[in-house]
Write an enzyme that holds these catalytic residues in place. Sequence first.
Site, PDB file in Angstrom:
ATOM      1  N   TRP A  93       0.859  -1.187   0.000  1.00 27.99           N
ATOM      2  CA  TRP A  93       0.000   0.000   0.000  1.00 27.99           C
ATOM      3  C   TRP A  93       0.889   1.228   0.000  1.00 27.99           C
ATOM      4  CZ3 TRP A  93      -0.329   3.974   3.716  1.00 27.99           C
ATOM      5  CH2 TRP A  93      -1.253   4.972   3.376  1.00 27.99           C
TER       6      TRP A  93
ATOM      7  N   GLU B 222      -2.894  -2.903  -2.706  1.00 28.58           N
ATOM      8  CA  GLU B 222      -4.064  -2.371  -1.986  1.00 28.58           C
ATOM      9  C   GLU B 222      -4.399  -0.965  -2.472  1.00 28.58           C
ATOM     10  OE1 GLU B 222      -3.313  -1.969   2.215  1.00 28.58           O
ATOM     11  OE2 GLU B 222      -5.368  -1.334   2.656  1.00 28.58           O
TER      12      GLU B 222
ATOM     13  N   LYS C 294      -6.902   2.612  -2.685  1.00 32.84           N
ATOM     14  CA  LYS C 294      -7.576   3.489  -1.713  1.00 32.84           C
ATOM     15  C   LYS C 294      -8.261   4.607  -2.466  1.00 32.84           C
ATOM     16  CE  LYS C 294      -6.684   5.647   2.773  1.00 32.84           C
ATOM     17  NZ  LYS C 294      -5.750   5.755   3.892  1.00 32.84           N
TER      18      LYS C 294
ATOM     19  N   ASP D 106      -9.440  -3.210   1.081  1.00 32.29           N
ATOM     20  CA  ASP D 106      -9.628  -2.725   2.456  1.00 32.29           C
ATOM     21  C   ASP D 106     -10.989  -2.063   2.475  1.00 32.29           C
ATOM     22  OD1 ASP D 106      -9.668  -0.718   4.570  1.00 32.29           O
ATOM     23  OD2 ASP D 106      -7.523  -1.081   4.851  1.00 32.29           O
TER      24      ASP D 106
ATOM     25  N   HIS E  75     -11.630   1.677   2.262  1.00 32.10           N
ATOM     26  CA  HIS E  75     -10.994   2.405   1.163  1.00 32.10           C
ATOM     27  C   HIS E  75     -11.891   2.682  -0.036  1.00 32.10           C
ATOM     28  CE1 HIS E  75      -6.554   1.455   2.351  1.00 32.10           C
ATOM     29  NE2 HIS E  75      -7.253   1.979   3.335  1.00 32.10           N
TER      30      HIS E  75
ATOM     31  N   HIS F   7      -8.416  -6.396   3.850  1.00 33.94           N
ATOM     32  CA  HIS F   7      -8.160  -5.718   5.108  1.00 33.94           C
ATOM     33  C   HIS F   7      -9.518  -5.404   5.681  1.00 33.94           C
ATOM     34  CE1 HIS F   7      -3.789  -4.016   4.853  1.00 33.94           C
ATOM     35  NE2 HIS F   7      -3.840  -5.311   5.084  1.00 33.94           N
TER      36      HIS F   7
ATOM     37  N   ASP G  20     -12.411   8.610   8.410  1.00 32.77           N
ATOM     38  CA  ASP G  20     -11.426   7.635   8.885  1.00 32.77           C
ATOM     39  C   ASP G  20     -11.757   6.246   8.361  1.00 32.77           C
ATOM     40  OD1 ASP G  20      -9.239   6.623  10.454  1.00 32.77           O
ATOM     41  OD2 ASP G  20     -10.771   5.683  11.686  1.00 32.77           O
TER      42      ASP G  20
ATOM     43  N   ASP H  21      -7.160  -4.621   9.777  1.00 31.94           N
ATOM     44  CA  ASP H  21      -6.383  -3.390   9.656  1.00 31.94           C
ATOM     45  C   ASP H  21      -7.141  -2.222  10.274  1.00 31.94           C
ATOM     46  OD1 ASP H  21      -4.698  -1.346   8.986  1.00 31.94           O
ATOM     47  OD2 ASP H  21      -5.227  -1.297   6.862  1.00 31.94           O
TER      48      ASP H  21
HETATM   49  C1  RNT Z   1      -3.811   2.593   4.787  1.00 34.87           C
HETATM   50  C2  RNT Z   1      -3.890   1.141   4.414  1.00 34.87           C
HETATM   51  C3  RNT Z   1      -2.772   0.279   4.885  1.00 34.87           C
HETATM   52  C4  RNT Z   1      -2.297   0.612   6.280  1.00 34.87           C
HETATM   53  C5  RNT Z   1      -1.331  -0.390   6.877  1.00 34.87           C
HETATM   54  C6  RNT Z   1      -0.661   0.155   8.082  1.00 34.87           C
HETATM   55  O1  RNT Z   1      -4.921   3.295   4.451  1.00 34.87           O
HETATM   56  O2  RNT Z   1      -5.103   0.630   4.851  1.00 34.87           O
HETATM   57  O3  RNT Z   1      -3.111  -1.039   4.764  1.00 34.87           O
HETATM   58  O4  RNT Z   1      -3.376   0.748   7.160  1.00 34.87           O
HETATM   59  O5  RNT Z   1      -0.461  -0.801   5.930  1.00 34.87           O
HETATM   60 ZN    ZN Z   2      -5.402  -1.463   4.737  1.00 32.19          ZN
END
Ligand code: RNT
Ligand code: ZN
Length: 418
Positions: A184, A225, A227, A258, A261, A285, A293, A325
């Site tokens: 990421w 990953e 976002k 995630d 995200h 994640h 957040d 996560d």
């Molecule tokens: C950040 C990502 C990532 C981190 C970790 C610490 O938005 O979610 O995965 O949270 O790598």
């Molecule tokens: Zn993450």
Amino acid sequence: MENILELGYEYAKARYAAFGIDTEEAMARVAKIPVSIHCWQGDDIHGFLSSDALSGGIQVTGNYPGAARNPDELMADFDRVLALVPGKKRINLHAIYAITDEKVELDKLEYKHFAAWVEYAKSRNIGIDFNPTLFSHPMVKDGLTLSSPDEEVRAFWIRHVKCCREIAAQIGKELGTPCLNNLWIGDGLKDVPASRLAPRMRLKASLDEIYSVKYPAEYLVDSVESKVFGIGVESYTVGNSEFYQAYAAQSGVCCLMDNGHYHPTEVVSDKIPSMLCFYDKIALHVTRGVRWDSDHAVLLEDELKEIALEIIRNNADEKVMIGLDYFDASINRVLAWVTGAQNMQKALLIAALTPSDVMAKMQDDGNFGGVMAYREALKELPFGEVYAEYCRRQGVPSGLKVYEEICAYEAKILPERA
Ligand code: RNT
Ligand code: ZN
């Protein structure tokens, strides 16, 4: 009292059996599904390598006392987590959790810096997952790493991710279970870009170079990953969902989703079956987004249950690599850790206690009312009795006993860490 618990389970077993569900099978199934627990909840993503503050698109808020300050404390805290969470566990590390007395730069990390973690994992019979750390570092220039126009910056981070992959592969080999190495980056821009394409082309070139080195799949699994936005990079994220999905499809690395995200009305539960049409493996994640957040501690909410359902009812137990996560520094960190990990277990168990085949058949038959009636009737079943039994068999407490144990641990460690 024991007797009441046993009676409770026997009663629950009968209630589920009336729906054609075998509680024994459900518990046995969930006990086999590994959940990778992130080490960074224990120390607010500080790691052990530098004293630089966290930066680069993520933030931890809160100043609750007791954060782990060194490897011994983090391992001790993680041992509490292992002892309080049922199910099969792994530990998820970041590169900044290297254990070393010498000063070592991120692009010079080696397996030996993680050998202590491998010993830790071996003695607890758990696997390890890994992440290169491309934030909280002076080589992040203008918020960019692998997509930077500065060749030196880009080369530094390419070297970092390459050595992380080598470390992860070695870890996977040592432990006899593939290590997921998840990438990421926070690369993005605060305000409207003058070029959206150029940084993405540079990221693509960086990834091509990184993944040109091949490792056996039984040692290493790579994921990327995406976002939607990060703090300070609200207008543009280089590695967005489309970018990485296309990259993964073309290159053979996995996508990691995630669930913090995406836009608030987009749900990962719906994305999982789409991805399963095309990918052998996907990674998650699991987190909880709240407004801006993306990383609140996981609660037993509808979307978590829906994510678990999509894994279980599609028989994707071995295709979806589940990781957690989140990071909350405003409450006891072990409690945050344990609560989220328990909730993942609960969601999986609820999913395994669902007569999904019967309900899918109703859907295909056009009996949508039946699906609704089943779904709502299932909510009345005594899930708590099955979960308590699941915990009891695995030798971990459930309910408020967990909280009491964490309070007792806190009372012991807080004075030492003051
Ligand atoms: C950040 C990502 C990532 C981190 C970790 C610490 O938005 O979610 O995965 O949270 O790598
Ligand atoms: Zn993450």
